[in-house]
Design a protein around this motif. Structure first.
Motif, PDB file in Angstrom:
ATOM      1  N   ALA A  99       0.954  -1.090  -0.031  1.00  0.00           N
ATOM      2  CA  ALA A  99       0.097   0.161   0.020  1.00  0.00           C
ATOM      3  C   ALA A  99       0.642   1.199  -0.039  1.00  0.00           C
ATOM      4  CB  ALA A  99      -0.939   0.104   1.189  1.00  0.00           C
ATOM      5  N   VAL A 100       2.010   1.442   0.922  1.00  0.00           N
ATOM      6  CA  VAL A 100       2.662   2.430   0.813  1.00  0.00           C
ATOM      7  C   VAL A 100       3.478   2.491  -0.444  1.00  0.00           C
ATOM      8  CG1 VAL A 100       4.925   3.300   2.076  1.00  0.00           C
ATOM      9  CG2 VAL A 100       2.944   2.499   3.305  1.00  0.00           C
ATOM     10  N   GLY A 110       2.695   1.439  -3.468  1.00  0.00           N
ATOM     11  CA  GLY A 110       1.694   2.036  -4.392  1.00  0.00           C
ATOM     12  C   GLY A 110       1.280   3.298  -4.368  1.00  0.00           C
ATOM     13  N   GLU A 111       1.118   3.757  -3.181  1.00  0.00           N
ATOM     14  CA  GLU A 111       0.742   5.202  -2.931  1.00  0.00           C
ATOM     15  C   GLU A 111       1.925   6.130  -3.403  1.00  0.00           C
ATOM     16  OE1 GLU A 111      -2.005   8.226  -2.080  1.00  0.00           O
ATOM     17  OE2 GLU A 111      -2.395   5.977  -2.075  1.00  0.00           O
ATOM     18  N   ALA A 112       2.982   5.624  -3.104  1.00  0.00           N
ATOM     19  CA  ALA A 112       4.209   6.558  -3.465  1.00  0.00           C
ATOM     20  C   ALA A 112       4.275   6.571  -4.905  1.00  0.00           C
ATOM     21  CB  ALA A 112       5.562   5.956  -2.807  1.00  0.00           C
ATOM     22  N   VAL A 114       2.152   6.391  -7.178  1.00  0.00           N
ATOM     23  CA  VAL A 114       0.788   7.037  -7.386  1.00  0.00           C
ATOM     24  C   VAL A 114       1.059   8.481  -7.397  1.00  0.00           C
ATOM     25  CG1 VAL A 114      -1.367   7.718  -7.169  1.00  0.00           C
ATOM     26  CG2 VAL A 114      -0.963   5.207  -7.552  1.00  0.00           C
ATOM     27  N   LEU A 115       1.953   8.900  -6.134  1.00  0.00           N
ATOM     28  CA  LEU A 115       1.842  10.513  -5.859  1.00  0.00           C
ATOM     29  C   LEU A 115       3.111  10.960  -6.637  1.00  0.00           C
ATOM     30  CD1 LEU A 115       1.163  10.387  -2.149  1.00  0.00           C
ATOM     31  CD2 LEU A 115      -0.200  11.242  -3.932  1.00  0.00           C
ATOM     32  N   THR A 116       4.176  10.259  -7.078  1.00  0.00           N
ATOM     33  CA  THR A 116       5.352  10.664  -7.751  1.00  0.00           C
ATOM     34  C   THR A 116       4.889  10.613  -9.411  1.00  0.00           C
ATOM     35  OG1 THR A 116       6.345   8.519  -7.609  1.00  0.00           O
ATOM     36  CG2 THR A 116       6.803  10.201  -5.974  1.00  0.00           C
ATOM     37  N   HIS A 117       3.955   9.893  -9.823  1.00  0.00           N
ATOM     38  CA  HIS A 117       3.479   9.960 -11.176  1.00  0.00           C
ATOM     39  C   HIS A 117       4.697   9.344 -12.129  1.00  0.00           C
ATOM     40  CE1 HIS A 117       0.268  12.409 -10.639  1.00  0.00           C
ATOM     41  NE2 HIS A 117       0.926  13.409 -10.001  1.00  0.00           N
ATOM     42  N   GLY A 174       1.489   1.700  -9.621  1.00  0.00           N
ATOM     43  CA  GLY A 174       1.021   2.266  -8.361  1.00  0.00           C
ATOM     44  C   GLY A 174      -0.483   1.822  -8.145  1.00  0.00           C
ATOM     45  N   LEU A 175      -1.232   1.813  -8.899  1.00  0.00           N
ATOM     46  CA  LEU A 175      -2.662   1.329  -9.037  1.00  0.00           C
ATOM     47  C   LEU A 175      -3.039  -0.131  -8.709  1.00  0.00           C
ATOM     48  CD1 LEU A 175      -4.475   3.639 -11.334  1.00  0.00           C
ATOM     49  CD2 LEU A 175      -4.419   3.930  -8.763  1.00  0.00           C
ATOM     50  N   LEU A 194      -1.864  -0.982  -5.298  1.00  0.00           N
ATOM     51  CA  LEU A 194      -2.835  -0.716  -4.125  1.00  0.00           C
ATOM     52  C   LEU A 194      -4.048  -1.725  -4.383  1.00  0.00           C
ATOM     53  CD1 LEU A 194      -3.142   3.065  -4.411  1.00  0.00           C
ATOM     54  CD2 LEU A 194      -2.407   1.844  -2.608  1.00  0.00           C
TER      55      LEU A 194
END
Length: 64
Positions: A19-20, A22-24, A26-29, A35-36, A39
């Motif tokens: 989860a962390v 994937g979120e990283a 997604v947030l850094t594009h 990332g999805l 997650l």
């Protein structure tokens, strides 16, 4: 029972890491849809950890 707890703990840790991570991503594009996917994969891993730990499977399991 100790082996199941170790497996459940390992799966729970894997859930948090996925989860962390994937979120990283997604947030850094970066990594496109990776990332999805991370997650989305974290949820079934977490549910597997819950089942390994001894989740109630039937109604009679709830009245312990």
């Amino acid at each position: 029972m100790a082996q199941s707890r170790v497996l459940a703990g390992t799966l729970a840790l894997a859930t948090v890491v996925l989860a962390v991570g994937g979120e990283a991503v997604v947030l850094t594009h970066t990594g496109g849809p990776l990332g999805l996917f991370l997650l989305a994969f974290a949820a079934p891993v977490g549910m597997t950890a819950w089942v390994v730990l001894g989740a109630p499977m039937t109604r009679s399991d709830l009245s312990a």
